[in-house]
Design a protein around this motif. Structure first.
Motif, short mmCIF file in Angstrom:
data_model
loop_
_atom_site.label_atom_id
_atom_site.label_comp_id
_atom_site.label_asym_id
_atom_site.label_seq_id
_atom_site.Cartn_x
_atom_site.Cartn_y
_atom_site.Cartn_z
N LYS A 1 7.71 6.22 -9.33
CA LYS A 1 9.08 6.35 -9.20
C LYS A 1 9.64 4.86 -9.53
O LYS A 1 10.75 4.74 -9.24
CB LYS A 1 9.33 6.51 -7.81
CG LYS A 1 8.98 7.96 -7.35
CD LYS A 1 9.23 8.47 -6.03
CE LYS A 1 8.75 9.80 -5.69
NZ LYS A 1 9.26 10.02 -4.27
N TYR B 1 -3.29 13.83 4.25
CA TYR B 1 -1.82 14.25 4.13
C TYR B 1 -1.05 13.67 5.23
O TYR B 1 0.14 13.45 5.19
CB TYR B 1 -1.78 15.72 4.13
CG TYR B 1 -2.60 16.40 3.18
CD1 TYR B 1 -2.90 16.07 1.76
CD2 TYR B 1 -3.58 17.44 3.38
CE1 TYR B 1 -3.67 16.27 0.82
CE2 TYR B 1 -4.40 18.17 2.44
CZ TYR B 1 -4.41 17.61 1.13
OH TYR B 1 -5.34 18.00 0.32
N GLN C 1 -2.92 17.34 -6.41
CA GLN C 1 -1.58 17.68 -6.77
C GLN C 1 -0.75 17.41 -5.33
O GLN C 1 0.40 16.89 -5.39
CB GLN C 1 -1.49 19.20 -7.05
CG GLN C 1 0.00 19.61 -7.48
CD GLN C 1 0.50 18.60 -8.59
OE1 GLN C 1 -0.30 18.36 -9.68
NE2 GLN C 1 1.69 18.05 -8.51
N LYS C 2 -1.49 17.77 -4.24
CA LYS C 2 -0.66 17.61 -2.87
C LYS C 2 -0.44 15.97 -2.87
O LYS C 2 0.78 15.85 -2.38
CB LYS C 2 -1.39 18.28 -1.71
CG LYS C 2 -0.64 18.40 -0.65
CD LYS C 2 -1.12 19.14 0.36
CE LYS C 2 -0.36 19.12 1.63
NZ LYS C 2 -0.97 20.43 2.67
N THR D 1 -0.06 13.93 -4.98
CA THR D 1 0.85 13.37 -5.90
C THR D 1 2.15 13.78 -5.59
O THR D 1 3.24 13.05 -5.80
CB THR D 1 0.43 14.01 -7.17
OG1 THR D 1 -0.77 13.54 -7.79
CG2 THR D 1 1.69 13.66 -8.44
N ASP D 2 2.27 15.01 -5.01
CA ASP D 2 3.40 15.46 -4.51
C ASP D 2 4.08 14.76 -3.36
O ASP D 2 5.32 14.67 -3.02
CB ASP D 2 3.71 16.94 -4.21
CG ASP D 2 3.32 17.85 -5.42
OD1 ASP D 2 3.71 17.24 -6.47
OD2 ASP D 2 2.88 19.00 -5.25
N GLU D 3 3.28 14.12 -2.38
CA GLU D 3 3.64 13.38 -1.17
C GLU D 3 3.54 11.94 -1.38
O GLU D 3 4.07 11.17 -0.32
CB GLU D 3 2.44 14.02 0.03
CG GLU D 3 2.47 15.33 0.19
CD GLU D 3 3.86 15.81 0.68
OE1 GLU D 3 4.42 15.10 1.59
OE2 GLU D 3 4.41 16.96 0.39
N SER D 4 3.27 11.28 -2.40
CA SER D 4 3.16 9.94 -2.69
C SER D 4 3.96 9.32 -3.60
O SER D 4 4.64 10.04 -4.51
CB SER D 4 1.68 9.66 -2.72
OG SER D 4 1.15 9.95 -3.99
#
Length: 245
Positions: A7, A199, A222-223, A225-228
């Protein structure tokens, strides 16, 4: 200093780490002592007609065929979580057992220091972060006694600027320990980042600058990646993402 994330570059003044599965290898370290402790706890209660066997209890807690399951009670929870789960099936005295379990773990760790395997050169990692002006801490759902024992064996206990365990703060993902770290270190929450392998760790990290996920315990890529805000194969790569102003 700046942290390179998915980000964009973010100001970083402090980095907090999870312990098991992040700084230390969880694959072998906790299986034997946890099985030992659980068998000791349940010995007075297990009967031929028990609805739950010791093996089933181990599976419920997250030990299956001698391996710890990612994001299970054993992998991410506290000793109290473990005792709470056992207490659903057996009439144990959780209060009196707590200190007994911690002492059993401590004695095991002292007798088997070779079982404590750091993930990479943790002492170098922490020292380099501190040399860059970044304060370093650990926030774990493991209790204070085994946490201190493990890091003393690895000779890195003295390097931490902040330590939080469930003995002095509510366990993750409650944000109290992050707020305390911000106050103690004199660093805004948005400049603090949390490194973890679960998680639950990433949910906790939403209360600060963000989560840096590591894949050393088998969490879904993937999870994570989505959460971090950044995903690494292990903490060994972290220094590659720390840049000067």
């Amino acid at each position: 200093m700046k942290l390179q994330t998915n980000k964009g570059n973010r100001s970083v003044k402090a980095i907090l780490f999870d312990k098991d599965g992040t700084l230390t290898n969880i694959d072998n370290m906790w299986v034997e002592p946890t099985e030992m402790v659980i068998r000791k706890i349940l010995k007075p209660y297990i009967k031929e007609n028990s609805t739950v066997t010791i093996e089933q209890m181990l599976e419920l807690l997250g030990i299956v065929q001698g391996e710890i399951i990612p994001n299970s009670v054993i992998a991410s929870g506290t000793v109290e979580d473990m005792l709470d789960e056992i207490g659903k099936y057996f009439p144990i005295d959780k209060v009196s057992l707590y200190n007994e379990v911690l002492e059993d773990f401590r004695q095991y760790l002292l007798a088997h220091p070779d079982m404590i395997i750091p993930i990479g050169d943790v002492a170098f990692l922490i020292s380099e972060l501190k040399n860059k002006g970044i304060q370093v801490g650990v926030v774990t759902n493991d209790s204070y006694i085994p946490t201190k024992t493990i890091f003393e064996i690895l000779n890195i206990w003295h390097l931490f600027d902040f330590v939080a365990t469930p003995d002095n703060y509510p366990p993750k993902p409650v944000a109290d320990s992050l707020i305390a770290a911000s106050e103690d270190l004199g660093v805004p929450l948005e400049d603090i980042f949390y490194v973890g392998d679960s998680y639950l760790d990433m949910a906790y990290a939403k209360n600060c600058g963000g989560g840096i996920g590591v894949l050393t315990s088998g969490s879904d890529v993937q999870k994570m990646t989505d959460e971090s805000i950044l995903v690494l194969d292990s903490v060994e790569q972290l220094l590659d993402y720390i840049k000067g102003e």
